[in-house]
Design a protein around this motif. Structure first.
Motif, PDB file in Angstrom:
ATOM      1  N   GLU A  67       0.590  -0.685   0.393  1.00 41.06           N
ATOM      2  CA  GLU A  67       0.249  -0.136  -0.055  1.00 41.06           C
ATOM      3  C   GLU A  67       1.122   0.851   0.348  1.00 41.06           C
ATOM      4  OE1 GLU A  67      -2.749   0.157  -0.207  1.00 41.06           O
ATOM      5  OE2 GLU A  67      -3.859  -2.101   0.403  1.00 41.06           O
ATOM      6  N   LEU A  68       0.344   2.192  -1.040  1.00 37.35           N
ATOM      7  CA  LEU A  68       0.686   3.685  -0.595  1.00 37.35           C
ATOM      8  C   LEU A  68      -0.068   4.416   0.008  1.00 37.35           C
ATOM      9  CD1 LEU A  68       2.483   5.504  -2.313  1.00 37.35           C
ATOM     10  CD2 LEU A  68       0.971   6.408  -3.807  1.00 37.35           C
ATOM     11  N   ILE A  69       0.906   5.068   1.504  1.00 34.06           N
ATOM     12  CA  ILE A  69       0.207   5.386   3.162  1.00 34.06           C
ATOM     13  C   ILE A  69       1.352   7.285   3.034  1.00 34.06           C
ATOM     14  CG2 ILE A  69      -0.667   3.336   3.420  1.00 34.06           C
ATOM     15  CD1 ILE A  69       2.833   5.243   5.035  1.00 34.06           C
ATOM     16  N   ASN A  70      -0.202   7.875   3.719  1.00 39.20           N
ATOM     17  CA  ASN A  70       0.560   8.838   3.950  1.00 39.20           C
ATOM     18  C   ASN A  70       1.417   8.424   5.848  1.00 39.20           C
ATOM     19  OD1 ASN A  70       0.967  11.400   5.487  1.00 39.20           O
ATOM     20  ND2 ASN A  70      -1.093  12.389   4.746  1.00 39.20           N
ATOM     21  N   PRO A  71       2.696   8.859   5.806  1.00 35.54           N
ATOM     22  CA  PRO A  71       3.348   8.043   6.850  1.00 35.54           C
ATOM     23  C   PRO A  71       2.749   9.312   8.356  1.00 35.54           C
ATOM     24  CG  PRO A  71       4.902   9.445   5.308  1.00 35.54           C
ATOM     25  CD  PRO A  71       3.374   9.614   4.938  1.00 35.54           C
ATOM     26  N   GLN A 125      -3.132   7.489   6.638  1.00 33.69           N
ATOM     27  CA  GLN A 125      -3.677   6.867   5.866  1.00 33.69           C
ATOM     28  C   GLN A 125      -3.574   6.445   4.445  1.00 33.69           C
ATOM     29  OE1 GLN A 125      -7.635   6.852   6.988  1.00 33.69           O
ATOM     30  NE2 GLN A 125      -6.127   6.170   8.853  1.00 33.69           N
ATOM     31  N   VAL A 126      -4.073   5.074   3.548  1.00 35.17           N
ATOM     32  CA  VAL A 126      -3.929   4.677   2.423  1.00 35.17           C
ATOM     33  C   VAL A 126      -4.188   5.872   1.260  1.00 35.17           C
ATOM     34  CG1 VAL A 126      -4.293   2.897   0.399  1.00 35.17           C
ATOM     35  CG2 VAL A 126      -4.538   2.341   2.761  1.00 35.17           C
ATOM     36  N   ILE A 127      -3.606   6.029   0.721  1.00 37.45           N
ATOM     37  CA  ILE A 127      -3.590   6.891  -0.219  1.00 37.45           C
ATOM     38  C   ILE A 127      -3.626   6.287  -1.893  1.00 37.45           C
ATOM     39  CG2 ILE A 127      -3.106   8.932   0.931  1.00 37.45           C
ATOM     40  CD1 ILE A 127      -0.484   8.837  -0.483  1.00 37.45           C
ATOM     41  N   SER A 137       4.649   7.266   1.978  1.00 36.54           N
ATOM     42  CA  SER A 137       5.931   6.151   1.777  1.00 36.54           C
ATOM     43  C   SER A 137       4.972   4.046   0.860  1.00 36.54           C
ATOM     44  CB  SER A 137       6.001   5.690   2.827  1.00 36.54           C
ATOM     45  OG  SER A 137       7.053   6.442   3.716  1.00 36.54           O
ATOM     46  N   ILE A 138       5.963   3.305   0.617  1.00 34.94           N
ATOM     47  CA  ILE A 138       4.887   1.833   0.273  1.00 34.94           C
ATOM     48  C   ILE A 138       5.481   1.460   1.173  1.00 34.94           C
ATOM     49  CG2 ILE A 138       4.781   0.480  -1.110  1.00 34.94           C
ATOM     50  CD1 ILE A 138       6.082   2.427  -3.692  1.00 34.94           C
TER      51      ILE A 138
END
Length: 282
Positions: A242-246, A250-252, A262-263
């Motif tokens: 998943e690609l997230i806002n660290p 939250q998943v983006i 970050s992945i």
């Protein structure tokens, strides 16, 4: 190097350090130490007068009893490493002293525990929060050091420190990797040679996805590409990519959605579960 088994033993040293205005750094571990742990210790020693390392395999953060039972225990080797690093104090409590009774308290971290590790390991972050709180209350460090590999755990601990007003600064240290890129983990000790080779799919996928995203490729297409890569590896069983806002985990769906991204990946390699992550935009 002093090896302590009880909080009362540490209390005497803590009072002396308080009177001498010593700054205390703390590195909590579950043992089976590697260079990643030593990076944390070396960072602590650079900025603190006293460095304390704890070794305790916390049973309440495991939601898989077999995983807990098989967690590597290398106390003799760990103590030799810590002695070589000139650690000041090792805190080595037994389970009975940490949990004289089964805890009835639980911790909840809102949206932070509803995704990724929280979704796949229900109750895990409650167990992490309880043990880290107990250790912070016993050691009372000025700084505590955690590895970036456990990125979501760091976010949870930072939230806990903020909400409970712990007077401890949380320092995140970059992930230490093998020469071929595999993130160091105590769990790596349990990989067979074939599984060790297959485990490189984690960092290879992270690097591939990062490059594709920075080249402008759509995230959904990138993730589909990575999922196919895992399906083609017979020893791998992908849980999430998943690609997230660290900042909030939250998943983006695009690196344009967040100032930082970050992945994160989790996969079983054989029977061993590994996690890793890679910043795209720090």
């Amino acid at each position: 190097m002093q090896v302590l088994k009880t909080g009362a033993e540490w209390q005497k040293i803590w009072l002396q350090s308080l009177q001498s205005q010593k700054i205390i750094g703390f590195v909590p571990t579950m043992g089976a130490l590697h260079e990643g742990h030593l990076d944390l210790i070396r960072n602590s020693k650079k900025s603190n007068d006293i460095t304390v390392v704890s070794i305790f395999v916390n049973p309440i953060q495991f939601n898989n009893q077999e995983d807990f039972d098989n967690y590597p225990s290398l106390i003799k080797e760990d103590l030799a490493l810590l002695e070589k690093e000139n650690v000041d104090v090792v805190y080595l409590p037994d389970p009975q002293s940490m949990y004289p009774e089964k805890p009835v308290l639980s911790m909840h971290f809102g949206d932070l525990e509803s995704v990724l590790e929280g979704a796949f390991r229900p109750g895990h972050f409650s167990g992490v929060g309880i043990i880290v709180s107990k250790l912070f209350n016993i050691i009372r460090p000025h700084q505590a050091f955690f590895g970036q590999k456990d990125l979501q755990q760091v976010a949870v601990i930072k939230r806990m420190v903020k909400d409970l007003s712990f007077q401890t600064e949380i320092i995140t240290v970059p992930t230490r990797r093998e020469e071929d890129g595999l993130a160091l983990s105590s769990r790596n000790l349990r990989l067979s040679k074939e599984e060790r080779d297959a485990s490189l799919i984690l960092i290879e996928s992270l690097n591939l996805a990062k490059n594709e995203l920075l080249a402008g490729k759509d995230w959904l297409a990138v993730r589909n590409q990575i999922q196919q890569k895992f399906e083609d590896e017979p020893l791998a069983n992908l849980e999430y990519f998943e690609l997230i806002n660290p900042d909030n985990f939250q998943v983006i769906e695009s690196i344009a959605q967040s100032k930082a991204s970050s992945i994160c990946v989790a996969s079983y390699i054989g029977n061993i579960r590994l996690i890793d992550n890679l910043p795209i935009i720090p």
